[in-house]
Design a protein around this motif. Structure first.
Motif, PDB file in Angstrom:
ATOM      1  N   MET A  67       0.998  -1.087   0.192  1.00  0.00           N
ATOM      2  CA  MET A  67      -0.016  -0.158  -0.043  1.00  0.00           C
ATOM      3  C   MET A  67       1.008   1.294   0.065  1.00  0.00           C
ATOM      4  N   ALA A  68       0.530   2.262  -0.934  1.00  0.00           N
ATOM      5  CA  ALA A  68       1.281   3.473  -0.714  1.00  0.00           C
ATOM      6  C   ALA A  68       1.148   4.327   0.403  1.00  0.00           C
ATOM      7  N   ARG A  69       2.097   4.968   0.849  1.00  0.00           N
ATOM      8  CA  ARG A  69       2.065   5.694   1.986  1.00  0.00           C
ATOM      9  C   ARG A  69       2.419   7.236   1.569  1.00  0.00           C
ATOM     10  N   TRP A  70       1.869   8.246   2.212  1.00  0.00           N
ATOM     11  CA  TRP A  70       2.601   9.646   1.909  1.00  0.00           C
ATOM     12  C   TRP A  70       2.819  10.290   3.080  1.00  0.00           C
ATOM     13  N   GLN A  71       3.558  11.306   3.159  1.00  0.00           N
ATOM     14  CA  GLN A  71       3.791  12.128   4.246  1.00  0.00           C
ATOM     15  C   GLN A  71       4.091  13.450   3.915  1.00  0.00           C
ATOM     16  N   SER A  72       3.553  14.654   4.696  1.00  0.00           N
ATOM     17  CA  SER A  72       3.743  15.662   4.555  1.00  0.00           C
ATOM     18  C   SER A  72       5.195  16.268   4.469  1.00  0.00           C
ATOM     19  N   ARG A  73       5.981  16.694   3.348  1.00  0.00           N
ATOM     20  CA  ARG A  73       7.227  16.955   3.397  1.00  0.00           C
ATOM     21  C   ARG A  73       7.693  18.525   3.044  1.00  0.00           C
TER      22      ARG A  73
ATOM     23  N   PHE B 195       4.069  20.971 -11.590  1.00  0.00           N
ATOM     24  CA  PHE B 195       4.741  19.995 -12.854  1.00  0.00           C
ATOM     25  C   PHE B 195       6.039  20.000 -12.539  1.00  0.00           C
ATOM     26  N   SER B 196       6.702  18.923 -13.308  1.00  0.00           N
ATOM     27  CA  SER B 196       7.746  18.780 -13.289  1.00  0.00           C
ATOM     28  C   SER B 196       8.924  19.100 -14.544  1.00  0.00           C
ATOM     29  N   LEU B 197       9.932  19.852 -14.191  1.00  0.00           N
ATOM     30  CA  LEU B 197      10.545  20.221 -15.453  1.00  0.00           C
ATOM     31  C   LEU B 197      12.251  19.974 -14.854  1.00  0.00           C
ATOM     32  N   GLY B 198      12.768  19.086 -15.566  1.00  0.00           N
ATOM     33  CA  GLY B 198      14.155  18.701 -15.356  1.00  0.00           C
ATOM     34  C   GLY B 198      14.005  18.018 -13.922  1.00  0.00           C
ATOM     35  N   ASN B 199      15.026  18.027 -13.136  1.00  0.00           N
ATOM     36  CA  ASN B 199      14.961  17.366 -11.819  1.00  0.00           C
ATOM     37  C   ASN B 199      14.159  17.959 -10.754  1.00  0.00           C
ATOM     38  N   ALA B 200      13.242  18.907 -10.896  1.00  0.00           N
ATOM     39  CA  ALA B 200      12.551  19.721  -9.966  1.00  0.00           C
ATOM     40  C   ALA B 200      11.017  19.804 -10.111  1.00  0.00           C
ATOM     41  N   ILE B 201      10.416  20.053  -9.239  1.00  0.00           N
ATOM     42  CA  ILE B 201       8.922  20.171  -9.371  1.00  0.00           C
ATOM     43  C   ILE B 201       8.734  21.643  -9.063  1.00  0.00           C
ATOM     44  N   PHE B 202       7.772  22.188  -9.785  1.00  0.00           N
ATOM     45  CA  PHE B 202       7.322  23.533  -9.727  1.00  0.00           C
ATOM     46  C   PHE B 202       5.940  23.561  -9.444  1.00  0.00           C
ATOM     47  N   VAL B 203       5.680  24.742  -8.671  1.00  0.00           N
ATOM     48  CA  VAL B 203       4.150  25.043  -8.369  1.00  0.00           C
ATOM     49  C   VAL B 203       3.763  26.410  -8.518  1.00  0.00           C
ATOM     50  N   ALA B 204       2.851  26.808  -9.508  1.00  0.00           N
ATOM     51  CA  ALA B 204       2.567  28.005  -9.961  1.00  0.00           C
ATOM     52  C   ALA B 204       1.314  28.518  -9.557  1.00  0.00           C
ATOM     53  N   GLY B 205       1.229  29.702  -9.223  1.00  0.00           N
ATOM     54  CA  GLY B 205      -0.124  30.378  -8.919  1.00  0.00           C
ATOM     55  C   GLY B 205      -0.922  29.873  -7.827  1.00  0.00           C
ATOM     56  N   GLY B 206      -2.168  29.603  -7.783  1.00  0.00           N
ATOM     57  CA  GLY B 206      -3.094  29.248  -7.123  1.00  0.00           C
ATOM     58  C   GLY B 206      -3.482  30.174  -5.982  1.00  0.00           C
ATOM     59  N   ARG B 207      -3.964  29.880  -4.841  1.00  0.00           N
ATOM     60  CA  ARG B 207      -4.837  30.674  -3.828  1.00  0.00           C
ATOM     61  C   ARG B 207      -4.187  30.675  -2.647  1.00  0.00           C
ATOM     62  N   THR B 208      -3.955  31.942  -2.027  1.00  0.00           N
ATOM     63  CA  THR B 208      -3.478  31.887  -0.450  1.00  0.00           C
ATOM     64  C   THR B 208      -4.564  32.603   0.453  1.00  0.00           C
ATOM     65  N   PRO B 209      -4.389  32.516   1.634  1.00  0.00           N
ATOM     66  CA  PRO B 209      -5.306  33.374   2.393  1.00  0.00           C
ATOM     67  C   PRO B 209      -5.764  34.875   2.056  1.00  0.00           C
TER      68      PRO B 209
ATOM     69  N   ASP C  40      12.838  20.899  -4.542  1.00  0.00           N
ATOM     70  CA  ASP C  40      13.512  19.980  -4.659  1.00  0.00           C
ATOM     71  C   ASP C  40      13.289  18.716  -4.118  1.00  0.00           C
ATOM     72  N   PRO C  41      12.900  17.644  -4.798  1.00  0.00           N
ATOM     73  CA  PRO C  41      12.241  16.535  -4.463  1.00  0.00           C
ATOM     74  C   PRO C  41      13.021  15.606  -3.583  1.00  0.00           C
ATOM     75  N   ILE C  42      14.538  16.020  -3.549  1.00  0.00           N
ATOM     76  CA  ILE C  42      15.507  15.110  -2.812  1.00  0.00           C
ATOM     77  C   ILE C  42      15.641  15.963  -1.391  1.00  0.00           C
ATOM     78  N   THR C  43      15.781  16.908  -1.291  1.00  0.00           N
ATOM     79  CA  THR C  43      16.217  17.733  -0.096  1.00  0.00           C
ATOM     80  C   THR C  43      14.871  18.337   0.505  1.00  0.00           C
ATOM     81  N   GLY C  44      13.854  18.585  -0.304  1.00  0.00           N
ATOM     82  CA  GLY C  44      12.718  19.213   0.458  1.00  0.00           C
ATOM     83  C   GLY C  44      12.575  20.831   0.188  1.00  0.00           C
ATOM     84  N   ALA C  45      13.594  21.423  -0.074  1.00  0.00           N
ATOM     85  CA  ALA C  45      13.950  22.742  -0.141  1.00  0.00           C
ATOM     86  C   ALA C  45      12.905  23.328  -1.201  1.00  0.00           C
ATOM     87  N   VAL C  46      12.105  24.498  -0.672  1.00  0.00           N
ATOM     88  CA  VAL C  46      11.238  25.165  -1.618  1.00  0.00           C
ATOM     89  C   VAL C  46      11.598  26.530  -1.548  1.00  0.00           C
TER      90      VAL C  46
END
Length: 95
Positions: free
Chosen positions: A1-7, A22-36, A47-53
Motif C-alpha cells: 500500500m502506498a504511503r504519503w507524508q507531508s514534507r 508540474f515537473s521540469l528537469g529534476n525539480a517540481i514547480f508550483v505556479a499560482g494558486g490561492r493563499t489566504p 527539490d524533491p530530494i532535499t525538500g527545499a522550496v
C-alpha cells in the motif's frame, strides 16, 4: 500500500491551494494558486530530494485553477481565474 507524508511547505509559510504543479528537469514547480490573501502569481521550485522550496519567479498575473501540460522543457498553463475566467496560455521554462 502506498504511503504519503507531508514534507514540503511554501517558503512563505502560508497555505496554498488551487495551484498548478508540474515537473521540469529534476525539480517540481508550483505556479499560482490561492493563499489566504487571494490569488498568487508566485512560482516555487521544490527539490524533491532535499525538500527545499525556493522562489523561482512570477506569473504575468495572479492566477488559480489553471490546467497545466508539459512538452519538452516547457510547461504551459491554460486558462484559470485571474480573478475572472481567462483563456490565456502562459509558457514557463526552467532556467
Amino acid at each position: 500500500m502506498a504511503r504519503w507524508q507531508s514534507r514540503f511547505g511554501t517558503s512563505s509559510g502560508r497555505g496554498l491551494s488551487r495551484a498548478s504543479a508540474f515537473s521540469l528537469g529534476n525539480a517540481i514547480f508550483v505556479a499560482g494558486g490561492r493563499t489566504p490573501d487571494g490569488r498568487s502569481n508566485q512560482i516555487y521550485r521544490v527539490d524533491p530530494i532535499t525538500g527545499a522550496v525556493t522562489a523561482a519567479g512570477t506569473l504575468p498575473e495572479e492566477r488559480s485553477d489553471s490546467t497545466v501540460a508539459v512538452s519538452g522543457t516547457t510547461a504551459y498553463l491554460f486558462g484559470g481565474l485571474t480573478p475572472t475566467p481567462t483563456d490565456s496560455i502562459v509558457a514557463i521554462t526552467a532556467a
